[in-house]
Scaffold this motif. Sequence first.
Motif, PDB file in Angstrom:
ATOM      1  N   ILE A  36      29.475  45.697  26.857  1.00 54.42           N
ATOM      2  CA  ILE A  36      29.032  44.439  26.509  1.00 54.42           C
ATOM      3  C   ILE A  36      29.214  43.786  28.138  1.00 54.42           C
ATOM      4  N   CYS A  37      30.414  43.854  28.755  1.00 53.58           N
ATOM      5  CA  CYS A  37      30.632  43.465  30.012  1.00 53.58           C
ATOM      6  C   CYS A  37      29.425  43.873  31.126  1.00 53.58           C
ATOM      7  N   ASP A  38      29.268  44.974  30.941  1.00 50.31           N
ATOM      8  CA  ASP A  38      28.070  45.466  31.807  1.00 50.31           C
ATOM      9  C   ASP A  38      26.869  44.834  31.404  1.00 50.31           C
ATOM     10  N   VAL A  39      26.582  44.461  30.316  1.00 50.26           N
ATOM     11  CA  VAL A  39      25.117  43.913  30.169  1.00 50.26           C
ATOM     12  C   VAL A  39      25.149  42.544  30.490  1.00 50.26           C
ATOM     13  N   PHE A  40      26.407  41.644  30.389  1.00 50.32           N
ATOM     14  CA  PHE A  40      26.572  40.606  31.131  1.00 50.32           C
ATOM     15  C   PHE A  40      26.228  40.427  32.434  1.00 50.32           C
ATOM     16  N   GLY A  41      26.979  41.712  33.143  1.00 45.56           N
ATOM     17  CA  GLY A  41      26.956  41.566  34.648  1.00 45.56           C
ATOM     18  C   GLY A  41      25.396  42.012  35.113  1.00 45.56           C
ATOM     19  N   GLU A  42      24.512  42.836  34.193  1.00 40.63           N
ATOM     20  CA  GLU A  42      23.297  43.119  34.526  1.00 40.63           C
ATOM     21  C   GLU A  42      22.388  41.891  34.341  1.00 40.63           C
ATOM     22  N   GLN A  43      22.628  40.857  33.982  1.00 39.06           N
ATOM     23  CA  GLN A  43      22.012  39.792  33.518  1.00 39.06           C
ATOM     24  C   GLN A  43      22.751  38.687  34.452  1.00 39.06           C
ATOM     25  N   GLY A  44      23.502  38.910  35.536  1.00 39.05           N
ATOM     26  CA  GLY A  44      23.800  37.989  36.414  1.00 39.05           C
ATOM     27  C   GLY A  44      25.107  37.282  36.271  1.00 39.05           C
ATOM     28  N   VAL A  45      25.838  37.640  35.326  1.00 34.77           N
ATOM     29  CA  VAL A  45      27.222  36.794  34.967  1.00 34.77           C
ATOM     30  C   VAL A  45      28.256  37.854  35.564  1.00 34.77           C
ATOM     31  N   SER A  46      29.050  37.289  36.430  1.00 35.99           N
ATOM     32  CA  SER A  46      30.108  38.029  36.803  1.00 35.99           C
ATOM     33  C   SER A  46      30.972  38.427  35.620  1.00 35.99           C
ATOM     34  N   SER A  47      31.300  39.613  35.487  1.00 38.33           N
ATOM     35  CA  SER A  47      32.203  39.877  34.211  1.00 38.33           C
ATOM     36  C   SER A  47      33.117  40.812  34.601  1.00 38.33           C
ATOM     37  N   ILE A  48      34.324  40.532  34.336  1.00 39.41           N
ATOM     38  CA  ILE A  48      35.318  41.300  34.709  1.00 39.41           C
ATOM     39  C   ILE A  48      36.344  41.590  33.371  1.00 39.41           C
ATOM     40  N   ILE A  49      37.028  42.777  33.302  1.00 39.21           N
ATOM     41  CA  ILE A  49      37.930  43.094  32.472  1.00 39.21           C
ATOM     42  C   ILE A  49      39.310  43.194  33.035  1.00 39.21           C
ATOM     43  N   GLU A  50      40.462  42.742  32.468  1.00 40.08           N
ATOM     44  CA  GLU A  50      41.766  42.698  32.899  1.00 40.08           C
ATOM     45  C   GLU A  50      42.749  43.356  31.493  1.00 40.08           C
ATOM     46  N   GLN A  51      43.586  44.109  31.943  1.00 37.76           N
ATOM     47  CA  GLN A  51      44.647  44.407  30.843  1.00 37.76           C
ATOM     48  C   GLN A  51      45.372  43.238  30.514  1.00 37.76           C
ATOM     49  N   ASP A  52      45.853  42.326  31.014  1.00 39.06           N
ATOM     50  CA  ASP A  52      46.654  41.341  30.821  1.00 39.06           C
ATOM     51  C   ASP A  52      45.772  39.756  31.071  1.00 39.06           C
ATOM     52  N   ILE A  53      44.850  39.433  30.243  1.00 42.58           N
ATOM     53  CA  ILE A  53      43.995  38.217  30.447  1.00 42.58           C
ATOM     54  C   ILE A  53      44.636  36.970  30.267  1.00 42.58           C
ATOM     55  N   GLN A  54      46.051  36.804  30.082  1.00 40.21           N
ATOM     56  CA  GLN A  54      46.450  35.287  29.947  1.00 40.21           C
ATOM     57  C   GLN A  54      46.756  34.762  31.289  1.00 40.21           C
ATOM     58  N   PRO A  55      47.076  35.533  32.471  1.00 41.02           N
ATOM     59  CA  PRO A  55      47.033  34.676  33.705  1.00 41.02           C
ATOM     60  C   PRO A  55      45.825  34.025  33.750  1.00 41.02           C
ATOM     61  N   TYR A  56      44.566  34.577  33.506  1.00 42.84           N
ATOM     62  CA  TYR A  56      43.376  33.682  33.526  1.00 42.84           C
ATOM     63  C   TYR A  56      43.245  32.785  32.586  1.00 42.84           C
ATOM     64  N   ARG A  57      43.562  32.753  31.493  1.00 46.08           N
ATOM     65  CA  ARG A  57      43.667  31.897  30.450  1.00 46.08           C
ATOM     66  C   ARG A  57      44.465  30.677  31.063  1.00 46.08           C
ATOM     67  N   TRP A  58      45.514  30.987  31.362  1.00 50.47           N
ATOM     68  CA  TRP A  58      46.401  29.827  32.081  1.00 50.47           C
ATOM     69  C   TRP A  58      45.799  29.299  33.352  1.00 50.47           C
ATOM     70  N   GLN A  59      45.075  30.070  34.047  1.00 51.63           N
ATOM     71  CA  GLN A  59      44.582  29.660  35.330  1.00 51.63           C
ATOM     72  C   GLN A  59      43.368  28.649  34.898  1.00 51.63           C
ATOM     73  N   LYS A  60      42.588  28.792  33.960  1.00 56.73           N
ATOM     74  CA  LYS A  60      41.627  27.901  33.461  1.00 56.73           C
ATOM     75  C   LYS A  60      42.122  26.390  32.925  1.00 56.73           C
ATOM     76  N   HIS A  61      43.326  26.780  32.138  1.00 56.37           N
ATOM     77  CA  HIS A  61      44.104  25.614  31.626  1.00 56.37           C
ATOM     78  C   HIS A  61      44.557  24.473  32.896  1.00 56.37           C
ATOM     79  N   ILE A  62      44.770  25.110  34.079  1.00 55.99           N
ATOM     80  CA  ILE A  62      45.227  23.928  34.874  1.00 55.99           C
ATOM     81  C   ILE A  62      44.278  22.845  35.049  1.00 55.99           C
ATOM     82  N   LEU A  63      42.917  23.262  34.868  1.00 50.02           N
ATOM     83  CA  LEU A  63      42.051  22.115  34.888  1.00 50.02           C
ATOM     84  C   LEU A  63      41.810  21.584  33.454  1.00 50.02           C
ATOM     85  N   ASN A  64      41.667  22.708  32.332  1.00 50.66           N
ATOM     86  CA  ASN A  64      41.651  21.928  31.042  1.00 50.66           C
ATOM     87  C   ASN A  64      42.888  21.136  30.595  1.00 50.66           C
TER      88      ASN A  64
END
Length: 295
Positions: free
Chosen positions: A173-201
């Motif tokens: 499903i990430c590859d499908v997003f990527g093929e349609q122009g959405v940068s899509s990455i997979i991380e073993q530990d996603i929580q640093p990204y969630r906290w990264q976004k929370h800096i603004l939110n």
Amino acid sequence: MELKPRVLIVGGGAIGALFGWRLSQSDKVSVSLVCRSNYTEVKTRGYLVDSAQFGKGVYRPKSVFQSIDEASLCGSYDYVIVALKALPNIYDCADRVARVITPSTMIMLFQNGIGIEDPFVKRFPLVPIVSTVSFVSVKHENGVLKHGGFSMLASGIHLPEHRLAYADKLQFICDVFGEQGVSSIIEQDIQPYRWQKHILNGSTNPVSVICNGASCQQMAKNPHCRTLLEETMAEIFVLGKKVTGRAFPGVDGIVDPESATSYIKSIPVPVYTSMLVDSQCKRPMERDVILKNPI
């Protein structure tokens, strides 16, 4: 004939509509959308799209449901993308989507905040749950989907014991997003990204309500508001790194409070937080996942 994987997006607001639109451009998946308050509008006219990244057009979902119950009558789904507001003090998101979850479903949480995965792990311990963080500027207003020039998804399977078994399914499903122009990455530990976004939110949302209607740019340019923002961001940096045990990934060049407010000031169009809009419209705010859980 091989059947396409079926994707059900629950929530027809800005996030659900934008990423549903991108997936619908692919011939590799079949996309359905559950809308509640805007069902008639979407069913009749679809969404007018104005995207700096992808251009202008009209998104008319081929399959639109008014409720989860209605969607559950049309078979099973390989992916269920949850794009509902996370309001655990009002309702349980996991219970809301339970009718469409089967053992073969992958649940993808396209929600803001911290601790959003917990209700789903409790309700569906054997189902793979993917925590997805979206980095995107998009709003839905009066049937118009207005999107900026960038879209990125960072996803990770929440429970370690599910990561190996379901890696290929997530990659697809990430590859499908990527093929349609959405940068899509997979991380073993996603929580640093969630906290990264929370800096603004976690900073702009409450401060915008306190400031009684200021846009993010207005707050970042006002010395008093900027100080409050940066002090709140500094706490989120410290707390997030302590909780995750890792440094933040630095998406959008945000590596400290000062770079965060500089990034906000660089955004060319006014941005108003979801918590501010909900406050002005007298709707429930995502206070638990944005404020209570991190604290």
